[in-house]
Design a protein around this motif. Sequence first.
Motif, mmCIF file in Angstrom:
data_model
loop_
_atom_site.group_PDB
_atom_site.id
_atom_site.type_symbol
_atom_site.label_atom_id
_atom_site.label_comp_id
_atom_site.label_asym_id
_atom_site.label_seq_id
_atom_site.Cartn_x
_atom_site.Cartn_y
_atom_site.Cartn_z
ATOM 1 N N LEU A 265 26.620 42.635 48.979
ATOM 2 C CA LEU A 265 25.277 42.353 49.491
ATOM 3 C C LEU A 265 24.698 41.040 48.974
ATOM 4 O O LEU A 265 23.641 40.628 49.417
ATOM 5 N N THR A 266 25.386 40.416 48.047
ATOM 6 C CA THR A 266 24.967 39.109 47.533
ATOM 7 C C THR A 266 25.789 38.024 48.223
ATOM 8 O O THR A 266 27.003 38.185 48.389
ATOM 9 N N PRO A 267 25.183 36.927 48.648
ATOM 10 C CA PRO A 267 25.958 35.846 49.279
ATOM 11 C C PRO A 267 27.101 35.397 48.379
ATOM 12 O O PRO A 267 26.965 35.369 47.144
ATOM 13 N N PRO A 268 28.252 35.059 48.952
ATOM 14 C CA PRO A 268 29.432 34.713 48.143
ATOM 15 C C PRO A 268 29.179 33.659 47.078
ATOM 16 O O PRO A 268 29.695 33.773 45.954
ATOM 17 N N GLU A 269 28.373 32.657 47.397
ATOM 18 C CA GLU A 269 28.144 31.581 46.435
ATOM 19 C C GLU A 269 27.269 32.020 45.261
ATOM 20 O O GLU A 269 27.191 31.322 44.252
ATOM 21 N N GLN A 270 26.625 33.179 45.368
ATOM 22 C CA GLN A 270 25.763 33.663 44.296
ATOM 23 C C GLN A 270 26.376 34.829 43.522
ATOM 24 O O GLN A 270 25.752 35.350 42.606
ATOM 25 N N ARG A 271 27.562 35.248 43.877
ATOM 26 C CA ARG A 271 28.165 36.415 43.241
ATOM 27 C C ARG A 271 28.656 36.104 41.832
ATOM 28 O O ARG A 271 28.991 34.973 41.504
ATOM 29 N N MET A 272 28.720 37.143 41.014
ATOM 30 C CA MET A 272 29.223 37.019 39.663
ATOM 31 C C MET A 272 30.701 36.630 39.698
ATOM 32 O O MET A 272 31.412 36.925 40.680
ATOM 33 N N PRO A 273 31.218 35.968 38.652
ATOM 34 C CA PRO A 273 32.611 35.502 38.672
ATOM 35 C C PRO A 273 33.633 36.620 38.871
ATOM 36 O O PRO A 273 34.695 36.401 39.441
ATOM 37 N N GLN A 274 33.314 37.830 38.413
ATOM 38 C CA GLN A 274 34.275 38.938 38.498
ATOM 39 C C GLN A 274 34.172 39.709 39.809
ATOM 40 O O GLN A 274 34.868 40.716 39.997
ATOM 41 N N ALA A 275 33.321 39.286 40.750
ATOM 42 C CA ALA A 275 33.043 40.089 41.943
ATOM 43 C C ALA A 275 34.307 40.377 42.750
ATOM 44 O O ALA A 275 34.543 41.523 43.160
ATOM 45 N N ALA A 276 35.123 39.378 42.995
ATOM 46 C CA ALA A 276 36.315 39.574 43.825
ATOM 47 C C ALA A 276 37.310 40.516 43.141
ATOM 48 O O ALA A 276 37.890 41.402 43.787
ATOM 49 N N GLU A 277 37.502 40.337 41.840
ATOM 50 C CA GLU A 277 38.417 41.209 41.110
ATOM 51 C C GLU A 277 37.881 42.637 41.085
ATOM 52 O O GLU A 277 38.646 43.607 41.247
ATOM 53 N N TRP A 278 36.586 42.774 40.880
ATOM 54 C CA TRP A 278 35.955 44.097 40.845
ATOM 55 C C TRP A 278 36.159 44.809 42.183
ATOM 56 O O TRP A 278 36.579 45.971 42.232
ATOM 57 N N LYS A 279 35.914 44.113 43.264
ATOM 58 C CA LYS A 279 36.073 44.720 44.585
ATOM 59 C C LYS A 279 37.518 45.113 44.835
ATOM 60 O O LYS A 279 37.807 46.197 45.365
ATOM 61 N N ALA A 280 38.455 44.269 44.444
ATOM 62 C CA ALA A 280 39.870 44.576 44.643
ATOM 63 C C ALA A 280 40.289 45.813 43.858
ATOM 64 O O ALA A 280 41.049 46.657 44.356
ATOM 65 N N LYS A 281 39.799 45.949 42.641
ATOM 66 C CA LYS A 281 40.132 47.116 41.834
ATOM 67 C C LYS A 281 39.544 48.389 42.429
ATOM 68 O O LYS A 281 40.203 49.443 42.451
ATOM 69 N N VAL A 282 38.328 48.319 42.905
ATOM 70 C CA VAL A 282 37.699 49.488 43.523
ATOM 71 C C VAL A 282 38.447 49.888 44.793
ATOM 72 O O VAL A 282 38.685 51.082 45.047
ATOM 73 N N GLU A 283 38.829 48.924 45.595
ATOM 74 C CA GLU A 283 39.539 49.249 46.824
ATOM 75 C C GLU A 283 40.917 49.846 46.540
ATOM 76 O O GLU A 283 41.372 50.749 47.253
ATOM 77 N N ALA A 284 41.585 49.380 45.486
ATOM 78 C CA ALA A 284 42.859 49.977 45.092
ATOM 79 C C ALA A 284 42.646 51.411 44.611
ATOM 80 O O ALA A 284 43.447 52.310 44.912
ATOM 81 N N TYR A 285 41.575 51.625 43.855
ATOM 82 C CA TYR A 285 41.266 52.967 43.377
ATOM 83 C C TYR A 285 40.950 53.895 44.541
ATOM 84 O O TYR A 285 41.351 55.067 44.551
ATOM 85 N N ARG A 286 40.245 53.388 45.535
ATOM 86 C CA ARG A 286 39.890 54.189 46.708
ATOM 87 C C ARG A 286 41.136 54.774 47.359
ATOM 88 O O ARG A 286 41.141 55.909 47.852
#
Length: 290
Positions: free
Chosen positions: A22-43
Amino acid sequence: MATLSAVLASTHHPFYLKATELTPPEQRMPQAAEWKAKVEAYRETLTAAQPELLVMVGSDHFHQFFLDNYPTFLIGKQPVYDATYYNEEREFSIPKYMLAGDEDLSGYMFQGLLDRGFDFSISHELKLDHSIICPIITTRPQADLPVVPIYTNIFAPPLPSARRFYELGRAIRSIIDEYPRDVRVAAIGTGHLSLELGGPRQFGEHGPDPEWDLKAIDWLARGDVDAVLEDVTFEKLSQSGNATPGFLDLVLMLGVAGPMAASYVDQLDLFHTREMYVTWYPNGDPRSAA
């Protein structure tokens, strides 16, 4: 008879959706992409189990219950559950949900828990907060399965012991195993590793006790019940952060799984906390079969 197809235990971070989508890509925290990837793998560990019904363990964050009236253990029994609270929408951008309930399993489990010596409260007007909605967002975002919500007291001392949480997990497991209905059930519970809320160790570079976090993840990964029951007390948990007793809900999930090694373990060292994702398959890993 019912089949317990998966047991999931994770942390619940209310900012996940806001931080990663929900945050624009340029404003996301540095770990956002890794966090999302880990959650999707867990899903995928839940998806592989092909559940038809979810037993969900969480705790009320002083939304519906407070220090003057906080049930030790509670189960919901409703056709539909409403979420989310206004402050969670405002602060975390968590959307509203309406989740279907399963009154038959709720009633069966309530009676089974009473028969096993657990004096549960029951609610027919329970509203769910982010301890239940966060794992919906991370593991079943389509929110298409009926739920049986179980709330525990991890916030208002005195709290039950780690042994009592573990034994409650074993009781829930036995009830699911005996449930006379051909349905695939997954149990999902969320809590905390070391965590400080409103105290001097909040918003540090890491969680307040990173060494304890790694030890706690290892206990769950190995299914080391003896270590948990020896080392997990309210006093020791509180030394690692004022909200660390939320780990007791993860002890409960170890009880549902039983003393067995997890099939999936992952983690992410995030600003001010460590995220953790664990899955057990009591009847064998469906991903291996695939």
